[in-house]
Design a protein around this motif. Structure first.
Motif, short mmCIF file in Angstrom:
data_model
loop_
_atom_site.label_atom_id
_atom_site.label_comp_id
_atom_site.label_asym_id
_atom_site.label_seq_id
_atom_site.Cartn_x
_atom_site.Cartn_y
_atom_site.Cartn_z
N TYR A 241 0.84 -1.20 0.00
CA TYR A 241 0.00 0.00 0.00
C TYR A 241 0.88 1.26 0.00
O TYR A 241 1.77 1.41 0.83
CB TYR A 241 -0.90 -0.03 1.24
CG TYR A 241 -1.75 1.20 1.41
CD1 TYR A 241 -2.70 1.55 0.46
CD2 TYR A 241 -1.60 2.01 2.53
CE1 TYR A 241 -3.49 2.67 0.63
CE2 TYR A 241 -2.38 3.13 2.71
CZ TYR A 241 -3.32 3.46 1.75
OH TYR A 241 -4.10 4.58 1.91
N ASP A 242 0.62 2.20 -0.95
CA ASP A 242 1.53 3.33 -1.11
C ASP A 242 0.83 4.64 -1.45
O ASP A 242 1.43 5.51 -2.10
CB ASP A 242 2.59 3.01 -2.16
CG ASP A 242 1.98 2.78 -3.55
OD1 ASP A 242 0.74 2.74 -3.66
OD2 ASP A 242 2.76 2.64 -4.52
N GLY A 268 3.14 1.91 5.06
CA GLY A 268 2.25 2.46 4.05
C GLY A 268 1.22 3.41 4.62
O GLY A 268 0.91 4.45 4.02
#
Length: 362
Positions: A241-242, A268
């Motif tokens: 997740y970014d 993230g």
């Protein structure tokens, strides 16, 4: 010359017999726990709570269930000390003190919800035996009714306490939510907590992500039924997740430890917060040292849940399989390594199994 058989080790006869008695008690209570799950899901506890002392036929009729099966279930409840029985009229009753923690409107919460986890553990026996040999993992579709169980658990420990106990852990968050901010619940399940916040704070905007597509479909339906336009759900694998500086407030409720990469997710989420944003994490409050958990509430139960769900689900995604009892120390280290400041760990009276971390992004 053949070797003589090894002598049986000496043991204390009285201690062995006492342990045998304890084992029999464990087996008996395990059966009762599984039947508590039946009582919960069938609605029988709720029916009993609304009736005076009644026959099995009356109870079965009120519950719209088969009398013979109900009568046998009642026998478990009577011999288990949960339901009382009057032989003269062959009537059964659920004492008000027992109803207080076994019904959906129970004053002390509904502990029958957790009987479902015991029943689920039993149903997974063959799969776990296979994984003990192969070392492979499992997937969410291997767990029938799991999201429903977690939603009921979250409804008690999170949603039911959200506004009076949990959100006040974050200074000033209620005022910010009223004014209007962007909020993410990562691993939102069926979305109960997020829907409750979206209803109470119409000026804020809410997003919920979860790997389970069935849970997301349920959440979307619930949001539509509530007429909410300030909330959105998405089925999403949070591995890697970014998103960058998108949210003012992020929550995870009992969701980090069974991810493929818990540390990566925490990093993230740090990146997804705007400067000055706050992350509220609920997770299991046990230690990562076994010897520190000997007196932890329901420790054996939680290790069993770990063996049969949290650990194999992570392994099934190719993850490390940290397990349910990954430890508050590990969670705190992940938060600090991600860059969070003023990390505080809270324990709440209504929820002895969990810790609540409040962490801020500089």
């Amino acid at each position: 010359m053949s070797a003589l058989p090894a002598a049986a080790p000496a043991f204390d006869q009285a201690e062995a017999e006492a342990f045998a008695d304890k084992t029999l008690s464990i087996l008996n209570h395990g059966a009762i726990a599984a039947m508590i799950a039946i009582g919960h899901r069938s609605g029988l506890f709720d029916v009993l709570a609304g009736l005076p002392a009644a026959t099995s036929a009356t109870i079965a009729n009120a519950a719209e269930l088969d009398e013979r099966y109900v009568r046998e279930w009642l026998a478990v409840m009577v011999t288990g000390g949960i339901v009382t029985y009057a032989p003269k009229g062959r009537t059964y009753a659920l004492p008000a003190e027992h109803a207080a923690c076994l019904t959906r409107d129970g004053a002390l919460g509904n502990l029958a919800v957790y009987g479902q986890f015991v029943a689920l553990i039993g149903s997974l026996q063959d799969k776990i035996l296979e994984r003990l040999e192969s070392g492979e993992g499992l997937h969410y579709h291997d767990y029938p009714h799991f999201h429903g169980m977690m939603a009921e658990d979250s409804g008690q420990t999170v949603t039911g306490q959200l506004f009076d106990t949990i959100l006040p852990l974050v200074d000033g968050i209620a005022e910010r939510l009223e004014a209007g901010i962007d909020v993410l619940d990562a691993g939102c399940g069926r979305g109960g907590a997020l829907i409750a916040m979206a209803t109470r704070y119409p000026n804020s905007r809410f997003v919920g992500y979860d790997l389970g597509e069935d849970a997301i479909r349920y959440a979307e339906g619930a949001a539509r039924s509530a007429g909410l336009t300030n909330i959105r759900f998405e089925a999403r694998d949070l591995t890697g997740y970014d998103e960058r500086e998108r949210f003012d407030f992020i929550t995870t409720f009992d969701a980090v430890h069974d991810q493929k990469d818990p540390a990566g997710l925490v990093h993230g989420l740090f990146g997804a917060l705007k400067p000055g944003g706050v992350y509220l994490m609920q997770d299991i409050g046990g230690s990562d040292h076994l010897e520190n958990n000997l007196d932890f509430p329901l420790a054996a139960f939680l290790y069993a849940v770990s063996l049969t769900h949290c650990m194999p689900v992570s392994l099934g995604q190719g993850g490390a399989g940290l397990g349910t009892m990954w430890g508050w120390e590990t969670a705190e280290a992940f938060l600090k390594d991600a860059g969070f400041v003023s990390v505080t760990c809270n324990r709440l009276p209504h929820d002895p199994m969990n810790v609540w971390f409040v962490s801020r992004k500089p």
